[in-house]
Design a protein around this motif. Structure first.
Motif, short mmCIF file in Angstrom:
data_model
loop_
_atom_site.label_atom_id
_atom_site.label_comp_id
_atom_site.label_asym_id
_atom_site.label_seq_id
_atom_site.Cartn_x
_atom_site.Cartn_y
_atom_site.Cartn_z
N THR A 163 4.05 -27.96 54.90
CA THR A 163 4.37 -29.13 54.07
C THR A 163 3.73 -30.36 54.68
O THR A 163 3.65 -30.48 55.90
CB THR A 163 5.90 -29.36 54.04
OG1 THR A 163 6.56 -28.17 53.65
CG2 THR A 163 6.28 -30.47 53.07
N TYR A 164 3.29 -31.28 53.84
CA TYR A 164 2.85 -32.58 54.32
C TYR A 164 3.32 -33.66 53.35
O TYR A 164 3.55 -33.40 52.17
CB TYR A 164 1.33 -32.64 54.51
CG TYR A 164 0.52 -32.57 53.24
CD1 TYR A 164 0.09 -33.74 52.61
CD2 TYR A 164 0.18 -31.35 52.68
CE1 TYR A 164 -0.65 -33.68 51.45
CE2 TYR A 164 -0.56 -31.29 51.51
CZ TYR A 164 -0.97 -32.46 50.90
OH TYR A 164 -1.70 -32.40 49.75
N ARG A 165 3.48 -34.86 53.89
CA ARG A 165 3.99 -35.97 53.09
C ARG A 165 3.46 -37.28 53.68
O ARG A 165 3.35 -37.42 54.89
CB ARG A 165 5.52 -35.95 53.14
CG ARG A 165 6.22 -37.02 52.38
CD ARG A 165 7.74 -36.87 52.46
NE ARG A 165 8.18 -35.50 52.25
CZ ARG A 165 8.88 -34.78 53.12
NH1 ARG A 165 9.21 -35.28 54.28
NH2 ARG A 165 9.24 -33.55 52.84
N PHE A 166 3.16 -38.23 52.80
CA PHE A 166 2.75 -39.57 53.22
C PHE A 166 3.62 -40.56 52.46
O PHE A 166 3.55 -40.66 51.24
CB PHE A 166 1.27 -39.82 52.94
CG PHE A 166 0.79 -41.16 53.39
CD1 PHE A 166 0.66 -41.45 54.73
CD2 PHE A 166 0.48 -42.15 52.47
CE1 PHE A 166 0.20 -42.70 55.16
CE2 PHE A 166 0.03 -43.40 52.88
CZ PHE A 166 -0.11 -43.66 54.23
N CYS A 167 4.45 -41.28 53.19
CA CYS A 167 5.35 -42.24 52.56
C CYS A 167 5.54 -43.43 53.49
O CYS A 167 5.80 -43.25 54.69
CB CYS A 167 6.70 -41.57 52.28
SG CYS A 167 7.89 -42.63 51.45
N ASP A 168 5.38 -44.63 52.96
CA ASP A 168 5.55 -45.86 53.75
C ASP A 168 4.69 -45.87 55.01
O ASP A 168 5.15 -46.21 56.10
CB ASP A 168 7.02 -46.08 54.12
CG ASP A 168 7.90 -46.30 52.91
OD1 ASP A 168 7.39 -46.81 51.89
OD2 ASP A 168 9.10 -45.97 52.97
#
Length: 106
Positions: free
Chosen positions: A65-70
C-alpha cells in the motif's frame, strides 16, 4: 525550526511520552513543562538524524500500500529486505512514513 512529531511514535518517543504522563499524573511535572520536553525531543531527533547518521540503507520489498496525504508519504511493504554495508535483514511487514524535509525550514 519546525519539526514533525513522527518520532514520538518510535519506541524511545513512546517511552518518553509514557514517563512524562506518569510524572504529570504524580504532580512531579507540570503539563506545560511536559509539552516543552516533547517539543525539544522532536527538535533533537530531527537534528540528530540530519547531522549524526551517516549510514545508508537500501530497501527492497513488495509494495502492499502507498498513500500521499498532506505532504506525507506512507508505504507499507511486505517481505522487505533492508541492506547496509555490513548486513541485511528481512522483515515480514514494515510501514515507512516519509515527510519532505524542506517543510521543516518553513
Amino acid at each position: 525550526m519546525a519539526t514533525f512529531e513522527l518520532y514520538r511514535r518510535s519506541t524511545i518517543g513512546m517511552c518518553l511520552t509514557e514517563t512524562l504522563d506518569e510524572m504529570v499524573q504524580n504532580g512531579t511535572l507540570s503539563p506545560e513543562l511536559a509539552i516543552q520536553v516533547l517539543v525539544q525531543f522532536d527538535k533533537s531527533m530531527t537534528e540528530a538524524l540530519e547531522t549524526q547518521v551517516k549510514s545508508k540503507v537500501s530497501i527492497k520489498g513488495h509494495l502492499h500500500t502507498y498513500r500521499f496525504c498532506d505532504n506525507v508519504w506512507t508505504f507499507i511493504l511486505q517481505d522487505a529486505l533492508f541492506k547496509n554495508e555490513d548486513s541485511q535483514e528481512t522483515v515480514g511487514r514494515v510501514k515507512i512514513v516519509a515527510c519532505d524535509s524542506k517543510l521543516l525550514t518553513q
